[in-house]
Design an enzyme around this catalytic site. Structure first.
Site, PDB file in Angstrom:
ATOM      1  N   CYS A 128      29.844  38.076  44.917  1.00  9.13           N
ATOM      2  CA  CYS A 128      29.133  39.315  44.581  1.00  9.13           C
ATOM      3  C   CYS A 128      28.061  39.665  45.601  1.00  9.13           C
ATOM      4  CB  CYS A 128      28.499  39.192  43.199  1.00  9.13           C
ATOM      5  SG  CYS A 128      29.685  38.913  41.865  1.00  9.13           S
ATOM      6  N   SER A 140      34.858  33.811  36.882  1.00 11.41           N
ATOM      7  CA  SER A 140      36.066  33.990  37.694  1.00 11.41           C
ATOM      8  C   SER A 140      37.070  34.906  37.005  1.00 11.41           C
ATOM      9  CB  SER A 140      36.711  32.625  37.974  1.00 11.41           C
ATOM     10  OG  SER A 140      37.011  31.957  36.758  1.00 11.41           O
ATOM     11  N   CYS A 153      35.346  34.079  26.700  1.00 12.16           N
ATOM     12  CA  CYS A 153      36.108  33.811  25.476  1.00 12.16           C
ATOM     13  C   CYS A 153      37.433  34.571  25.506  1.00 12.16           C
ATOM     14  CB  CYS A 153      35.297  34.234  24.256  1.00 12.16           C
ATOM     15  SG  CYS A 153      36.138  33.925  22.690  1.00 12.16           S
ATOM     16  N   CYS A 159      33.413  38.252  28.592  1.00 12.94           N
ATOM     17  CA  CYS A 159      32.393  37.237  28.818  1.00 12.94           C
ATOM     18  C   CYS A 159      31.337  37.345  27.729  1.00 12.94           C
ATOM     19  CB  CYS A 159      31.747  37.434  30.182  1.00 12.94           C
ATOM     20  SG  CYS A 159      32.345  36.285  31.417  1.00 12.94           S
TER      21      CYS A 159
END
Length: 362
Positions: A128, A140, A153, A159
């Site tokens: 980034c 990732s 998850c 995320c």
């Protein structure tokens, strides 16, 4: 280019499979409970009404929190953590890690960062191209840096981090209540169908299977919810549990813990009337967090390190102190004390700065 593009598209589609599975199970459970159980199986009108009212309340809160967890975008660091164009070009030209770290330290001197890598280096994301704020990590799967990242998850295809951690906790809580209510109210009819007290109808399969599914999900979610309640009480993320953040004085797994009540307020906010609603009320901006450690002026840190060289456990890093944000002041206001260091009159005359010491809840 084409094959990689097709592969990414396939990965994005497959990532929604767990979410689609959960959605189908929830939709079937709604049909099985409302139609097969309440309409065709239960004969008492009063019992039907009570069951349907409580069921729909838990169902709405469960779906609402699940929706917010899925579709709330992960929060990313602000532009102030990105390198300037000149620093970025200089960073890419440098081949020696020491020179690159010097560039990063110079860029981070005005940023509110207090954690480093295990080797005492500035935490920088090459992907980034930004300096990572405290508790920020690169995902990732999402291919972005996520503020206060807890984990990615697959069941929400998102995320879990600063922007939706409260929603995730509420999703676990309401899914537990949903499964518990369904299993508890279906149990008596499950027994009646199992012992053939009720005649065999098309509702039998749905009622029997509904109890097994609700009980299974309740047991599996209970352990996960209990674990995250423990994390909230300790003010840790899942990542920090396995890899403690490294501060100026070394790794400290409790570095961000302010006491159980303040840790809870950091996630759910100051106003308790909003705690059980899936609306964002978390304190702070996700880029900087109050810590349990002594926040010290860099000049005083130099004096302390010279007077106590034996306590130094590695190469010194200069991290700037920055005024606490409004939310941090609210968390620390009741427990903050100002303590002067050294001879009082001489320090006042010379304009020396003071230490800030935060006393914690036990």
């Amino acid at each position: 280019m084409a094959p990689s593009h097709v592969l990414k598209c396939c990965q994005k589609v497959l990532a929604w499979v767990p979410v689609a599975f959960i959605a189908l199970v929830v939709a079937w459970s709604y049909y099985a409970y409302v139609v097969e159980l309440c309409v065709f199986t239960i004969s008492s009108t009063a019992e039907k009404v009570v069951y349907l009212v409580v069921f729909h309340l838990s169902f709405v809160m469960f779906v609402w929190s699940y929706w917010k967890t899925i579709f709330t975008s992960p929060a990313s660091p602000s532009n102030e953590f990105c390198l300037s164009k000149a620093d970025k070009e200089q960073y890419e030209k440098e081949e020696r890690p020491e020179s690159q770290q010097e560039i990063l330290r110079r860029a981070a001197k005005d940023l509110p960062i207090y954690t480093t890598t295990a080797s005492r280096a500035i935490r920088y994301c090459d992907r980034c191209q930004l300096i990572k704020p405290d508790r920020c990590h690169h995902c990732s799967a999402c291919d972005i840096c996520v503020l206060k990242m807890d984990h990615h998850c697959p069941w929400v295809n998102n995320c879990v981090g600063f922007s939706n951690y409260k929603f995730f906790l509420l999703f676990l809580m309401y899914s537990l209540l949903y499964c518990l209510f369904v299993a508890a109210t279906v149990l008596q009819y499950f027994i009646k169908f199992w012992t053939n007290e009720l005649p065999d109808t098309h509702a039998k399969f749905h009622v029997l299977f509904l109890f097994f599914v609700a009980a299974m999900f309740f047991i599996s979610i209970l352990s996960l919810f209990s674990y995250h309640c423990w994390l909230v009480g300790k003010n840790r993320s899942t990542i920090e549990t396995f890899r403690a953040p490294t501060f100026r004085n070394g790794p400290d797994k409790n570095g961000f813990s302010l006491g159980c009540s303040k840790n809870l307020r950091e996630v759910f906010g100051d106003e308790k009337k909003y705690w059980l609603l899936p609306i964002f009320t978390s304190l702070g901006d996700g880029c900087n967090f109050p810590t349990r450690l002594v926040i010290m002026d860099p000049e005083q840190l130099t004096v302390s390190s010279q007077s106590e060289p034996a306590k130094s456990s590695g190469p010194s890093q200069s991290f700037p102190t920055r005024p606490l944000s409004e939310s941090q002041n609210r968390l620390l206001a009741s427990d903050s004390q100002w303590v002067e260091s050294g001879p009082e009159e001489e320090n006042v005359k010379s304009g020396a700065k003071k230490h800030i010491i935060v006393s914690l809840e036990s």
